[in-house]
Write a protein that holds these residues in place. Structure first.
Motif, PDB file in Angstrom:
ATOM      1  N   THR A   2      34.406  38.097  79.211  1.00 38.37           N
ATOM      2  CA  THR A   2      34.350  36.651  79.007  1.00 38.37           C
ATOM      3  C   THR A   2      35.470  35.949  79.758  1.00 38.37           C
ATOM      4  OG1 THR A   2      35.830  36.305  77.088  1.00 38.37           O
ATOM      5  CG2 THR A   2      33.610  37.176  76.640  1.00 38.37           C
ATOM      6  N   ALA A   3      35.190  34.722  80.144  1.00 39.10           N
ATOM      7  CA  ALA A   3      36.163  33.838  80.776  1.00 39.10           C
ATOM      8  C   ALA A   3      35.524  32.460  80.787  1.00 39.10           C
ATOM      9  CB  ALA A   3      36.508  34.289  82.189  1.00 39.10           C
ATOM     10  N   ASP A   4      35.834  31.651  79.800  1.00 42.38           N
ATOM     11  CA  ASP A   4      35.099  30.401  79.592  1.00 42.38           C
ATOM     12  C   ASP A   4      35.025  29.524  80.838  1.00 42.38           C
ATOM     13  OD1 ASP A   4      34.616  31.233  77.078  1.00 42.38           O
ATOM     14  OD2 ASP A   4      35.926  29.802  76.061  1.00 42.38           O
ATOM     15  N   ARG A   5      36.157  29.326  81.518  1.00 45.95           N
ATOM     16  CA  ARG A   5      36.159  28.427  82.676  1.00 45.95           C
ATOM     17  C   ARG A   5      35.468  29.040  83.888  1.00 45.95           C
ATOM     18  NH1 ARG A   5      42.314  26.769  83.280  1.00 45.95           N
ATOM     19  NH2 ARG A   5      42.519  28.942  82.616  1.00 45.95           N
ATOM     20  N   LYS A   6      35.312  30.354  83.902  1.00 44.14           N
ATOM     21  CA  LYS A   6      34.669  31.027  85.037  1.00 44.14           C
ATOM     22  C   LYS A   6      33.359  31.691  84.614  1.00 44.14           C
ATOM     23  CE  LYS A   6      39.095  31.796  87.373  1.00 44.14           C
ATOM     24  NZ  LYS A   6      38.882  30.800  88.417  1.00 44.14           N
ATOM     25  N   ALA A   7      32.812  31.244  83.487  1.00 41.99           N
ATOM     26  CA  ALA A   7      31.551  31.810  83.004  1.00 41.99           C
ATOM     27  C   ALA A   7      30.465  31.670  84.063  1.00 41.99           C
ATOM     28  CB  ALA A   7      31.134  31.104  81.711  1.00 41.99           C
ATOM     29  N   GLY A   8      29.678  32.711  84.234  1.00 37.54           N
ATOM     30  CA  GLY A   8      28.624  32.724  85.234  1.00 37.54           C
ATOM     31  C   GLY A   8      29.014  33.416  86.518  1.00 37.54           C
TER      32      GLY A   8
ATOM     33  N   PHE B 246      31.893  54.710  74.126  1.00 35.32           N
ATOM     34  CA  PHE B 246      32.149  53.521  73.328  1.00 35.32           C
ATOM     35  C   PHE B 246      32.008  52.271  74.199  1.00 35.32           C
ATOM     36  CE2 PHE B 246      34.364  56.921  71.137  1.00 35.32           C
ATOM     37  CZ  PHE B 246      34.062  56.674  69.808  1.00 35.32           C
ATOM     38  N   ASN B 247      31.403  51.236  73.628  1.00 36.51           N
ATOM     39  CA  ASN B 247      31.247  49.959  74.320  1.00 36.51           C
ATOM     40  C   ASN B 247      32.371  49.011  73.928  1.00 36.51           C
ATOM     41  OD1 ASN B 247      28.789  50.589  75.661  1.00 36.51           O
ATOM     42  ND2 ASN B 247      27.664  50.207  73.765  1.00 36.51           N
ATOM     43  N   VAL B 248      32.968  48.364  74.923  1.00 34.45           N
ATOM     44  CA  VAL B 248      34.047  47.420  74.647  1.00 34.45           C
ATOM     45  C   VAL B 248      33.765  46.079  75.313  1.00 34.45           C
ATOM     46  CG1 VAL B 248      35.764  49.272  74.458  1.00 34.45           C
ATOM     47  CG2 VAL B 248      35.471  48.071  76.645  1.00 34.45           C
ATOM     48  N   ALA B 249      34.360  45.045  74.763  1.00 40.10           N
ATOM     49  CA  ALA B 249      34.341  43.716  75.361  1.00 40.10           C
ATOM     50  C   ALA B 249      35.769  43.337  75.726  1.00 40.10           C
ATOM     51  CB  ALA B 249      33.755  42.693  74.388  1.00 40.10           C
ATOM     52  N   ILE B 250      35.924  42.636  76.834  1.00 36.87           N
ATOM     53  CA  ILE B 250      37.238  42.106  77.220  1.00 36.87           C
ATOM     54  C   ILE B 250      37.129  40.590  77.179  1.00 36.87           C
ATOM     55  CG2 ILE B 250      39.019  41.977  79.004  1.00 36.87           C
ATOM     56  CD1 ILE B 250      38.025  44.681  80.047  1.00 36.87           C
ATOM     57  N   LEU B 251      37.811  39.989  76.220  1.00 39.49           N
ATOM     58  CA  LEU B 251      37.783  38.539  76.057  1.00 39.49           C
ATOM     59  C   LEU B 251      38.961  37.943  76.814  1.00 39.49           C
ATOM     60  CD1 LEU B 251      37.065  38.421  72.200  1.00 39.49           C
ATOM     61  CD2 LEU B 251      35.483  38.850  74.091  1.00 39.49           C
ATOM     62  N   GLY B 252      38.686  37.118  77.802  1.00 36.75           N
ATOM     63  CA  GLY B 252      39.744  36.587  78.656  1.00 36.75           C
ATOM     64  C   GLY B 252      39.953  37.471  79.865  1.00 36.75           C
ATOM     65  N   ALA B 253      38.853  37.856  80.511  1.00 41.81           N
ATOM     66  CA  ALA B 253      38.927  38.834  81.592  1.00 41.81           C
ATOM     67  C   ALA B 253      39.389  38.255  82.920  1.00 41.81           C
ATOM     68  CB  ALA B 253      37.562  39.499  81.770  1.00 41.81           C
ATOM     69  N   SER B 254      39.556  36.940  83.021  1.00 42.06           N
ATOM     70  CA  SER B 254      39.919  36.340  84.302  1.00 42.06           C
ATOM     71  C   SER B 254      41.430  36.233  84.520  1.00 42.06           C
ATOM     72  CB  SER B 254      39.295  34.946  84.437  1.00 42.06           C
ATOM     73  OG  SER B 254      39.780  34.078  83.432  1.00 42.06           O
ATOM     74  N   GLY B 255      42.223  36.712  83.560  1.00 44.69           N
ATOM     75  CA  GLY B 255      43.671  36.725  83.724  1.00 44.69           C
ATOM     76  C   GLY B 255      44.156  38.071  84.236  1.00 44.69           C
ATOM     77  N   TYR B 256      45.448  38.170  84.500  1.00 43.21           N
ATOM     78  CA  TYR B 256      46.003  39.407  85.035  1.00 43.21           C
ATOM     79  C   TYR B 256      45.783  40.594  84.097  1.00 43.21           C
ATOM     80  CZ  TYR B 256      48.499  36.759  88.673  1.00 43.21           C
ATOM     81  OH  TYR B 256      48.809  35.959  89.743  1.00 43.21           O
ATOM     82  N   THR B 257      46.022  40.396  82.793  1.00 40.71           N
ATOM     83  CA  THR B 257      45.870  41.517  81.870  1.00 40.71           C
ATOM     84  C   THR B 257      44.413  41.921  81.736  1.00 40.71           C
ATOM     85  OG1 THR B 257      45.860  39.998  79.970  1.00 40.71           O
ATOM     86  CG2 THR B 257      47.967  40.989  80.579  1.00 40.71           C
ATOM     87  N   GLY B 258      43.494  40.948  81.806  1.00 42.99           N
ATOM     88  CA  GLY B 258      42.076  41.276  81.776  1.00 42.99           C
ATOM     89  C   GLY B 258      41.669  42.106  82.976  1.00 42.99           C
ATOM     90  N   ALA B 259      42.128  41.714  84.148  1.00 40.44           N
ATOM     91  CA  ALA B 259      41.818  42.472  85.361  1.00 40.44           C
ATOM     92  C   ALA B 259      42.431  43.862  85.317  1.00 40.44           C
ATOM     93  CB  ALA B 259      42.322  41.716  86.588  1.00 40.44           C
ATOM     94  N   GLU B 260      43.616  43.969  84.757  1.00 42.43           N
ATOM     95  CA  GLU B 260      44.262  45.278  84.643  1.00 42.43           C
ATOM     96  C   GLU B 260      43.488  46.184  83.690  1.00 42.43           C
ATOM     97  OE1 GLU B 260      47.890  47.669  85.658  1.00 42.43           O
ATOM     98  OE2 GLU B 260      46.495  46.277  86.587  1.00 42.43           O
TER      99      GLU B 260
ATOM    100  N   ARG C 218      28.448  40.185  84.182  1.00 37.13           N
ATOM    101  CA  ARG C 218      28.969  38.891  84.619  1.00 37.13           C
ATOM    102  C   ARG C 218      29.810  38.265  83.516  1.00 37.13           C
ATOM    103  NH1 ARG C 218      26.718  37.557  89.418  1.00 37.13           N
ATOM    104  NH2 ARG C 218      27.543  35.445  89.391  1.00 37.13           N
ATOM    105  N   LEU C 219      30.714  37.407  83.916  1.00 34.76           N
ATOM    106  CA  LEU C 219      31.547  36.700  82.960  1.00 34.76           C
ATOM    107  C   LEU C 219      30.717  35.693  82.170  1.00 34.76           C
ATOM    108  CD1 LEU C 219      34.518  36.096  85.391  1.00 34.76           C
ATOM    109  CD2 LEU C 219      34.577  37.609  83.406  1.00 34.76           C
ATOM    110  N   THR C 220      30.967  35.619  80.876  1.00 35.54           N
ATOM    111  CA  THR C 220      30.253  34.679  80.018  1.00 35.54           C
ATOM    112  C   THR C 220      31.248  33.970  79.114  1.00 35.54           C
ATOM    113  OG1 THR C 220      29.931  36.224  78.181  1.00 35.54           O
ATOM    114  CG2 THR C 220      28.285  36.248  79.941  1.00 35.54           C
ATOM    115  N   ALA C 221      30.771  32.980  78.372  1.00 35.47           N
ATOM    116  CA  ALA C 221      31.568  32.372  77.317  1.00 35.47           C
ATOM    117  C   ALA C 221      31.578  33.317  76.119  1.00 35.47           C
ATOM    118  CB  ALA C 221      30.977  31.025  76.908  1.00 35.47           C
ATOM    119  N   ILE C 222      32.636  33.250  75.323  1.00 35.34           N
ATOM    120  CA  ILE C 222      32.753  34.143  74.169  1.00 35.34           C
ATOM    121  C   ILE C 222      31.572  33.966  73.226  1.00 35.34           C
ATOM    122  CG2 ILE C 222      34.121  34.656  72.108  1.00 35.34           C
ATOM    123  CD1 ILE C 222      36.620  33.959  73.748  1.00 35.34           C
TER     124      ILE C 222
END
Length: 343
Positions: A36-42, A5-19, A59-63
């Protein structure tokens, strides 16, 4: 061969995203297709979290840049009040596990009272299933949207809900004294989370007004079949991870211990210690396990119930993955049976 199964993690630059990334990295049936991580996209995930450099990740992208075609499930690890607007714009056939507070409270008026604003996705709020896996397993299996619990709320509910259901404690006398690690405040810079502000100290916060009181009221009232309000005082521990709740109740120790042991018999992540033994945060660190203990008070008729879990794992991301496993028809324990980190 089983399906992947393919999943997306929206907000991956926070602690819960990293976990979530850490846990899913060894999952046999789930692949991370978008981060995704809007402020760290790219940026790469390894740049944001060097402990994840060894993983081959998108890589991190915008939603808005995510193509959700082919995505089976999205984890939404965004800030409170942000998730509801984002999830409302996602494809309607996409399964979602939300780690924020946006869909935890069933009554819109109660949500507005505790969170200070009207809910912006009432139709979604009405369909969301509360993500306390051990008590809502059947509903979660068929849900499209699951609302993760508050980490403090889960710690207290695991200790108390079985006792209310069994009728072995006085619903009028429930006191929750809880201590939690600093990571529960998130990764965004805050003065109160600075090392020099937290270390070598211990203090209560949000006294008598913590938002997780709304979850306690909701779940305990439902379990007891009558209004139940508890006294809850959270404290900040000078450590990174972990929550320990000490709950004071009126009841008989043997009956309280029996109710917990019978409720959690066969549950893969719930460990009820022998009567008289109290748990420690260091024994669940980095894991999806919950340890519960019951100790008789010196005063007859009073009992101390202890509950501990890792706030980032069982209190948030591990719980989210456990629920995602159910929603995708996978073994509930997949990717989650790693032993706690010790020492």
């Amino acid at each position: 061969m089983s399906k992947t199964f393919n999943v997306a993690i929206l907000g991956a630059s926070g602690y819960t995203g990293a976990e979530l990334v850490r846990l899913i990295a060894t999952h046999p049936s789930i692949r991370i297709a978008a981060l995704t991580a809007d402020r760290k996209a790219g940026q790469s995930m390894g740049e944001v979290f060097p402990h994840l450099r060894h993983l081959d990740l998108p890589r991190l992208t915008a939603i808005d840049a995510v193509d959700f075609a082919g995505i089976d499930l999205a984890f939404c690890a965004l800030p409170h009040a942000t998730s509801q607007e984002v999830i409302a714009k996602l494809p309607r056939d996409l399964k979602v596990v939300d780690l924020s507070a946006d869909f935890r409270i069933r009554d819109p008026e109660v949500y507005a009272k505790w969170y200070g604003h009207e809910h912006l996705a009432l139709d979604l709020q009405a369909e969301a299933v509360y993500g306390l896996t051990e008590f809502y397993r059947d509903e979660i299996k068929s849900a499209r949207l699951v609302a993760g619990t508050g980490c403090n709320a889960a710690t207290g509910i695991y200790a108390i809900l079985p006792l209310l259901r069994a009728g072995v404690i006085d619903p009028e006398m429930i006191l929750i004294d809880l201590a939690t690690g600093v990571s529960g405040a998130g990764r965004s810079p805050k003065e109160g989370s600075l090392h020099s502000e937290v270390s070598e100290g211990y203090h209560a916060y949000n006294v008598a007004k913590h938002r997780h009181l709304a979850e306690f009221d909701q779940e305990f009232t439902k379990a007891a079949g009558r209004p139940v309000e508890v006294t809850f005082t959270p404290h900040l521990l000078p450590q990174n991870r972990g929550i320990l709740a000490t709950v004071y109740v009126r009841g008989e120790p043997e009956a309280v211990h029996k109710a917990l042991a019978e409720t959690y018999a066969g549950e893969p992540f719930m460990v009820v210690l022998p009567l008289g033994e109290a748990p420690a945060t260091r024994h669940v660190r980095g894991s999806n396990f919950v340890h519960l203990g019951v100790v008789p008070d010196r005063r007859p008729g009073w009992v101390m119930v202890f509950s501990t879990l890792d706030n980032l794992t069982k209190g948030s991301s591990g719980q989210a993955l456990q629920n995602a496993n159910l929603m995708l028809g996978l073994p509930e324990t997949a990717g989650l049976m790693a032993a706690p980190l010790f020492p």
